[in-house]
Design a protein around this motif. Structure first.
Motif, PDB file in Angstrom:
ATOM      1  N   ARG A  61       0.846  -1.192   0.000  1.00  0.00           N
ATOM      2  CA  ARG A  61       0.000   0.000   0.000  1.00  0.00           C
ATOM      3  C   ARG A  61       0.877   1.236   0.000  1.00  0.00           C
ATOM      4  NH1 ARG A  61      -2.879  -3.103  -1.658  1.00  0.00           N
ATOM      5  NH2 ARG A  61      -4.882  -3.861  -0.913  1.00  0.00           N
ATOM      6  N   TRP A  62       0.458   2.235  -0.781  1.00  0.00           N
ATOM      7  CA  TRP A  62       1.207   3.487  -0.842  1.00  0.00           C
ATOM      8  C   TRP A  62       0.328   4.624  -0.350  1.00  0.00           C
ATOM      9  CZ3 TRP A  62       3.308   5.971  -6.037  1.00  0.00           C
ATOM     10  CH2 TRP A  62       4.020   7.150  -5.717  1.00  0.00           C
ATOM     11  N   GLN A  63       0.731   5.195   0.763  1.00  0.00           N
ATOM     12  CA  GLN A  63       0.029   6.356   1.315  1.00  0.00           C
ATOM     13  C   GLN A  63       0.746   7.605   0.841  1.00  0.00           C
ATOM     14  OE1 GLN A  63      -2.660   6.833   4.356  1.00  0.00           O
ATOM     15  NE2 GLN A  63      -2.589   8.377   2.738  1.00  0.00           N
ATOM     16  N   ILE A  70      -2.695   5.052  -3.050  1.00  0.00           N
ATOM     17  CA  ILE A  70      -2.553   4.777  -4.481  1.00  0.00           C
ATOM     18  C   ILE A  70      -2.507   3.260  -4.667  1.00  0.00           C
ATOM     19  CG2 ILE A  70      -1.112   5.122  -6.521  1.00  0.00           C
ATOM     20  CD1 ILE A  70      -0.069   7.669  -5.251  1.00  0.00           C
ATOM     21  N   SER A  71      -3.274   2.780  -5.629  1.00  0.00           N
ATOM     22  CA  SER A  71      -3.399   1.333  -5.844  1.00  0.00           C
ATOM     23  C   SER A  71      -2.119   0.739  -6.435  1.00  0.00           C
ATOM     24  CB  SER A  71      -4.568   1.083  -6.796  1.00  0.00           C
ATOM     25  OG  SER A  71      -4.445  -0.189  -7.384  1.00  0.00           O
ATOM     26  N   PRO A  72      -1.754  -0.471  -6.007  1.00  0.00           N
ATOM     27  CA  PRO A  72      -0.585  -1.131  -6.615  1.00  0.00           C
ATOM     28  C   PRO A  72      -0.759  -1.334  -8.119  1.00  0.00           C
ATOM     29  CG  PRO A  72      -1.665  -2.587  -5.006  1.00  0.00           C
ATOM     30  CD  PRO A  72      -2.320  -1.257  -4.912  1.00  0.00           C
ATOM     31  N   PRO A  77       3.213  -1.665 -12.050  1.00  0.00           N
ATOM     32  CA  PRO A  77       3.690  -1.742 -13.441  1.00  0.00           C
ATOM     33  C   PRO A  77       4.799  -0.717 -13.742  1.00  0.00           C
ATOM     34  CG  PRO A  77       1.295  -1.844 -13.376  1.00  0.00           C
ATOM     35  CD  PRO A  77       1.742  -1.509 -11.984  1.00  0.00           C
ATOM     36  N   VAL A  78       4.704   0.501 -13.192  1.00  0.00           N
ATOM     37  CA  VAL A  78       5.762   1.503 -13.384  1.00  0.00           C
ATOM     38  C   VAL A  78       7.071   1.009 -12.768  1.00  0.00           C
ATOM     39  CG1 VAL A  78       6.472   3.885 -12.907  1.00  0.00           C
ATOM     40  CG2 VAL A  78       4.061   3.382 -13.356  1.00  0.00           C
TER      41      VAL A  78
END
Ligand code: C2E
Ligand code: CA
Ligand code: CA
Ligand code: CA
Length: 279
Positions: A61-63, A70-72, A77-78
């Motif tokens: 998970r990215w806060q 922000i969704s994985p 993919p980036v």
């Protein structure tokens, strides 16, 4: 300027330039986020029928300070394209192993297996097996509680190399689960050759299992295959009781999905597991 030739038209296409800029911006945001500790692992319980939590899948998970969660699906993919996945993947292995080590002293969670997602680039690094073993040793995580989720598309690349890495890790006690099974380039030959412990029925088959006869047939086949090969089988994306019952009817007794629990932070997992075990 757009019509002077194919290549120039392509180079100066403003929408493409914008997309490229956006990608570069994402990349530098990701680098910054790693330094700033904006990533977290959340854990989604996996249930053995009727209500025992045997394991959890770690999901990143990215806060982001401005954009929120922000969704994985947006940043993984980036990371894969840019190579950042190597560093991020190492962080995932490290963080999951630290969590496993901590849980191994906690009576209510010492039995939990922790599954982590491994991307193709990460697995295909020359020293991948060594890296993982070193991390397990450094953190003191119980190796037999660590499960690596590999996708079908990963394992069909260079089967000899995949087999030797898996054998080395397997010998060390680490488990393997085949993610998104049925969606890729299924070949039974590699399944026989590689030391998997479990098959994961992809959520695309679970979603429509009640309405689409062919999805039900595919799920049945995967369960039969798992039984024949002495593998465990788990269904992902289980959202309703009728889906869980349909899966039980065909012999699948392990489930992961919003019906039981969403991915949750490590702090919240104790209460969630206690609740699930009681129901
Ligand atoms: P995946 O490995 O197939 O993970 C399962 C995805 O299904 C997760 O999405 C999970 O939140 C979601 N899910 C679980 N239960 C349900 C349900 O009942 N219904 C529905 N519709 N979805 C459900 P998430 O967390 O957004 O992750 C998306 C993908 O990103 C993962 O798919 C995986 O390919 C990748 N990913 C996530 N974490 C990591 C990581 O640490 N490393 C790598 N390499 N990839 C990761
Ligand atoms: Ca997975
Ligand atoms: Ca999956
Ligand atoms: Ca998937």
């Amino acid at each position: 300027a757009k019509n002077t030739g194919k290549n120039t038209a392509c180079l100066f296409d403003p929408s493409m330039q914008k997309a490229a800029e956006k990608k570069l911006q994402r990349e530098s945001q990701i680098r910054y986020a790693m330094v700033q500790n904006q990533f977290e692992l959340h854990y989604q319980p996996q249930i053995l029928n009727p209500s025992r939590v045997t394991s959890v899948e770690a999901l990143i998970r990215w806060q982001h300070p401005d954009e929120g969660w922000i969704s994985p699906a947006d940043f993984i993919p980036v990371c894969e394209e840019s190579g950042l996945i190597l560093e991020l993947g190492e962080w995932v292995v490290d963080t999951a192993c630290q969590q496993l080590a901590a849980w191994s002293f906690d009576k209510s969670k010492a039995h939990l297996i922790v599954a982590i997602n491994i991307s193709a680039k990460q697995f295909h690094q020359k020293d991948f097996a060594n890296q993982v073993i070193k991390t397990v040793e450094r953190t003191g995580a119980p190796a037999e509680k660590l499960e690596l989720e590999l996708t079908e598309s990963l394992v069909v690349q260079d089967i000899n190399d995949v087999a030797s890495k898996m054998d080395e890790l397997r010998e060390y006690g680490i488990r393997f689960s085949l993610d998104d099974f049925g969606t890729g380039y299924s070949s039974l030959a590699y399944l026989k050759r590689l030391p998997f412990n479990q098959l994961k029925i992809d959520k695309s088959f679970v979603q429509d299992i009640l309405n689409d006869e062919s999805d039900l047939e595919i799920a049945k086949m995967i369960v039969a295959l798992a039984q024949t090969m002495n593998l465990e089988v788990i269904a992902e994306g289980v959202e309703t009781w009728p889906q869980a019952r349909a899966l039980a009817d065909i012999g699948c007794h392990r489930y992961q999905g919003f019906l039981f629990a969403r991915p949750i932070s490590a702090e919240k997992i104790t209460d969630t597991i206690a609740g699930l075990n009681q129901s």
